[in-house]
Write a protein that holds these residues in place. Sequence first.
Motif, mmCIF file in Angstrom:
data_model
loop_
_atom_site.group_PDB
_atom_site.id
_atom_site.type_symbol
_atom_site.label_atom_id
_atom_site.label_comp_id
_atom_site.label_asym_id
_atom_site.label_seq_id
_atom_site.Cartn_x
_atom_site.Cartn_y
_atom_site.Cartn_z
ATOM 1 N N GLY A 283 105.292 37.222 62.644
ATOM 2 C CA GLY A 283 105.144 38.541 62.048
ATOM 3 C C GLY A 283 106.188 39.524 62.534
ATOM 4 O O GLY A 283 106.884 39.288 63.526
ATOM 5 N N LYS A 284 106.277 40.654 61.864
ATOM 6 C CA LYS A 284 107.246 41.678 62.263
ATOM 7 C C LYS A 284 106.887 42.273 63.625
ATOM 8 O O LYS A 284 107.738 42.855 64.297
ATOM 9 N N GLU A 285 105.603 42.107 64.039
ATOM 10 C CA GLU A 285 105.187 42.632 65.340
ATOM 11 C C GLU A 285 105.607 41.725 66.493
ATOM 12 O O GLU A 285 105.467 42.088 67.653
ATOM 13 N N PHE A 286 106.080 40.517 66.183
ATOM 14 C CA PHE A 286 106.465 39.580 67.240
ATOM 15 C C PHE A 286 107.615 40.160 68.049
ATOM 16 O O PHE A 286 108.648 40.540 67.511
ATOM 17 N N ASP A 287 107.414 40.239 69.365
ATOM 18 C CA ASP A 287 108.417 40.815 70.266
ATOM 19 C C ASP A 287 109.046 39.682 71.063
ATOM 20 O O ASP A 287 108.430 39.164 71.990
ATOM 21 N N PRO A 288 110.251 39.269 70.735
ATOM 22 C CA PRO A 288 110.885 38.150 71.451
ATOM 23 C C PRO A 288 111.012 38.472 72.932
ATOM 24 O O PRO A 288 111.437 39.570 73.297
ATOM 25 N N GLN A 358 100.140 35.503 60.765
ATOM 26 C CA GLN A 358 101.463 35.369 61.358
ATOM 27 C C GLN A 358 101.389 35.503 62.881
ATOM 28 O O GLN A 358 100.528 36.218 63.419
ATOM 29 N N ILE A 359 102.305 34.845 63.566
ATOM 30 C CA ILE A 359 102.325 34.819 65.029
ATOM 31 C C ILE A 359 102.919 36.115 65.572
ATOM 32 O O ILE A 359 103.974 36.568 65.116
ATOM 33 N N VAL A 360 102.218 36.703 66.552
ATOM 34 C CA VAL A 360 102.737 37.911 67.194
ATOM 35 C C VAL A 360 102.974 37.693 68.692
ATOM 36 O O VAL A 360 103.610 38.494 69.353
ATOM 37 N N ARG A 361 102.434 36.599 69.221
ATOM 38 C CA ARG A 361 102.677 36.265 70.625
ATOM 39 C C ARG A 361 102.583 34.760 70.781
ATOM 40 O O ARG A 361 101.740 34.105 70.177
#
Length: 365
Positions: A283-288, A358-361
Amino acid sequence: MTLARPTIPRTLVLAVLTAALLAAGGLARADDYSDVNQLLRGGKLPEALSKADQYLAGKPKDPQMRFIKGVILTEQGKTGEAITTFQKLTEDYPELPEPYNNLAVLYAGQAQFDKARAALEMAIRTNPSYATAHENLGDVYAKLASQAYSRALQLDASNTAVQPKLALIRELFSANPKVSAAAARTGGAIPAPATAAAPAPAATKAPTGGAVVAQAPAPAPAAKPAPAVAAAPAAAPTPAPAPAAPAVAADKAAATKDVEAAVHAWATAWAAKDMGGYLGSYGKEFDPPGKQSRKAWEEERRGRIVGKSHIAVKITDLSVSVNGNKATARFKQDYAADALKVNSRKTLDLVNNGGKWQIVRESTG
């Protein structure tokens, strides 16, 4: 941050390569690993080293046994040889983060914090979900800060702003007792090659778990009571309808199946090197992690995935919990790419974005 002898940090003994199931005939090889591990746990270090060398004479490239040998050398206080062992592992298997992590522990034990930082950054670049490396990197930064604050005080003893900062860092490290050698050995040093336990922090810091725990969403605020209104006498009130538990359960079951489908679709796209499907699973919230931008992370993932001639991703023991529009999926992941086979535990946190989970973490361990 000192590396005590004969005590070794729990991080070092728990950072275990899960690439033990590399070749065919894994059962016989697992027995060899088990024999060496048993000698290591029993403190029979010369015997453990001899058996590891005997095994490596026939299979000199085996990453798991070379890794175990590095741990044995560390227990024996042969830091230079241990560093050489882990360095060569990073050269032959640069995709494995654990040797970088253990190099950092050894460097930190020699107060070479810049080298420790560089090794941990490589571990994180190799596996951005490696939580232990992130925590260890925080410890190393704290030690570097401590050195900088101490130097500032030497240059200007009247600087009252520095003293509280230095005291805070010293208190942080003194609050964590050293891990005893006995505790390290009984705490799962070199477990069976099926799964690696989540390592604890580096150097002498006592383990704090490090597992990512999904926080439950905050409870919804209580509804405000409606204002009292005088009413004419009426017939007996109609009983309130029973809550629609079956409908709620059905919705949750459907959401669980959707999450399971999303996880399997993510794994399938990964194995097929379908970068559109794979990256679209995030997802757009996913923080690499690792302070990477989303674009840099995607480019790095693309380089790692597309460059492989063959990838297989198998998911087993999948467990999904759903809470509203959030979900957590935990499973065992068997990953194979070219000559490498790795198996580990993985956790994915997902959110429902417009009907798509969607994956966020993403975390390993």
